[in-house]
Scaffold this motif. Structure first.
Motif, short mmCIF file in Angstrom:
data_model
loop_
_atom_site.label_atom_id
_atom_site.label_comp_id
_atom_site.label_asym_id
_atom_site.label_seq_id
_atom_site.Cartn_x
_atom_site.Cartn_y
_atom_site.Cartn_z
N GLU A 184 5.91 -9.13 -5.68
CA GLU A 184 7.33 -8.74 -5.78
C GLU A 184 7.60 -7.82 -6.97
OE1 GLU A 184 6.12 -11.76 -5.46
OE2 GLU A 184 6.97 -13.19 -6.88
N ARG A 185 6.63 -7.72 -7.91
CA ARG A 185 6.86 -6.87 -9.08
C ARG A 185 5.98 -5.61 -9.06
NH1 ARG A 185 7.22 -8.59 -14.60
NH2 ARG A 185 8.65 -6.84 -14.54
N VAL A 186 5.21 -5.45 -7.98
CA VAL A 186 4.25 -4.35 -7.92
C VAL A 186 4.92 -2.99 -8.13
CG1 VAL A 186 2.89 -3.04 -6.24
CG2 VAL A 186 2.34 -5.41 -6.67
N TYR A 187 6.07 -2.80 -7.49
CA TYR A 187 6.71 -1.49 -7.54
C TYR A 187 7.06 -1.10 -8.99
CZ TYR A 187 9.49 2.52 -6.21
OH TYR A 187 9.98 3.79 -6.07
N GLU A 188 7.53 -2.10 -9.78
CA GLU A 188 7.97 -1.78 -11.14
C GLU A 188 6.81 -1.71 -12.14
OE1 GLU A 188 9.97 -5.24 -10.30
OE2 GLU A 188 10.22 -3.79 -8.68
N LEU B 279 0.84 -1.20 0.00
CA LEU B 279 0.00 0.00 0.00
C LEU B 279 0.87 1.25 0.00
CD1 LEU B 279 -2.73 -1.16 2.51
CD2 LEU B 279 -3.20 -0.32 0.21
N GLU B 280 1.93 1.20 0.76
CA GLU B 280 2.84 2.34 0.89
C GLU B 280 3.55 2.58 -0.45
OE1 GLU B 280 2.64 4.11 3.56
OE2 GLU B 280 4.25 5.50 3.01
N MET B 281 4.00 1.49 -1.06
CA MET B 281 4.75 1.61 -2.32
C MET B 281 3.87 2.16 -3.44
SD MET B 281 7.35 -1.58 -2.83
CE MET B 281 6.08 -2.82 -2.84
#
Lengths: 68, 250
Positions: free
Chosen positions: B186-190, B126-128
């Protein structure tokens, strides 16, 4: 039109501000961002010193979901 | 009005879905216990204590959306933001996935569900992603939900219980939805932004007719159970009448 429907429609106008019935979503209109939790919303308003625009509605009409 | 709303914290409660919020609104509107109407409207100061408008069922006293926007700008100008422009607010999530699905269907918007079985990982996700939710192309376009409970994903067709971000297209009634985009945790940020953009581009809102929607809902036997029993007298009576009429049909 029954009174409760008229009232609901009026509030729905606010809730759906910016909404249009176009099919394409290429250029969706701007929409209001709604926080959905009272405690968190009020805490945020206090933290950032912004006034609160509070509405409430039921996402069901005559017991049927999917409409305000 | 949308532009004016950006200087406000806009809170939309779901009238019959949270007991504490129901009680708060009863008090705000000053109605007898157990008689809260299904819509409430009020504007409050940032501390949530001073009423900037009188509480009412609707903002009809503004007469027009244009006038309402002007008054909102005037009222908001009284308060100086207490944070830097770089401040990013949290993602505005609806408390339950099934409820978020219903809200998304009611708004005719796509739904984003963030799921991770570990609470700390969900918080990280959520933060990312909070910056994404407030990007100009994304802001206001999605309804959000976040959960650690895999069973909450059941109404989502096409999900395999994996942790990550799901973009979901709700059905017309918001009782189920199908996955249109998925990004592993694990890929959410990108890749979340791409998924959101794609999900938005693919999304096709329903062309709803209010009366037809309700009538078909009865035909299909779709009924929504609220947490707090519905207490708007006019709405309750209308529902009883409609149900009786529907059931007496040959």
């Amino acid at each position: 039109m029954p009174h409760f429907l008229r009232v609901s429609l009026m509030l729905a106008t606010v809730m759906l501000a910016g909404y249009s019935t176009t099919i394409a979503e290429e250029n969706p209109p701007q929409r209001i961002v709604w926080h959905a939790n009272l405690e968190k919303g009020l805490a945020l308003a206090k933290q950032i010193n912004r006034p609160v625009f509070l509405v409430s509605g039921a996402p069901a009409c005559l017991g049927v979901p999917g409409v305000w | 009005m949308v532009t004016a709303s950006r200087a406000w914290v806009c809170i939309r409660l779901l009238t019959y879905e949270n007991e504490a919020e129901y009680k708060y609104m009863e008090k705000l509107l000053g109605v007898r216990q157990g008689t809260l109407p299904n819509t409430v409207f009020c504007m409050l100061s940032p501390d949530g204590k001073t009423q900037l408008t009188r509480p009412a069922r609707t903002p009809a006293f503004f007469r027009t959306p244009q006038n309402m926007a002007v008054q909102m700008q005037r009222l908001a100008a009284r308060y100086q933001p207490a944070v830097q422009p770089s401040f990013v607010a949290p993602i505005p999530v609806v408390d339950r996935v099934d409820l978020a699905m219903n809200v998304a269907a009611s708004d005719n918007r796509p739904l984003v569900v963030l799921y991770h079985p570990e609470a700390s990982e969900l918080v990280k996700m959520l933060e990312m992603n909070k910056k994404l939710a407030w990007q100009p192309a994304i802001v206001g376009q999605f309804i959000y939900a976040a959960t650690t409970g895999q069973e909450e994903l059941k109404p989502i067709v096409g999900q395999k219980g994996q942790a990550g971000l799901y973009v979901v297209e709700p059905d017309e009634y918001g009782v189920s939805g199908k996955v249109t985009q998925f990004v592993k945790a694990e890929r959410v940020y990108e890749t979340a932004l791409t998924a959101l953009r794609q999900g938005l581009a693919e999304f096709q809102p329903f062309q709803k007719n209010h009366q037809q929607h309700i009538q078909n809902g009865y035909v299909f036997g779709i009924e929504w159970e609220t947490v707090v029993p519905e207490s708007d007298p006019m709405s309750v009576q209308a529902k009883q009448r409609y149900k009786a009429r529907f059931e007496s049909r040959p």
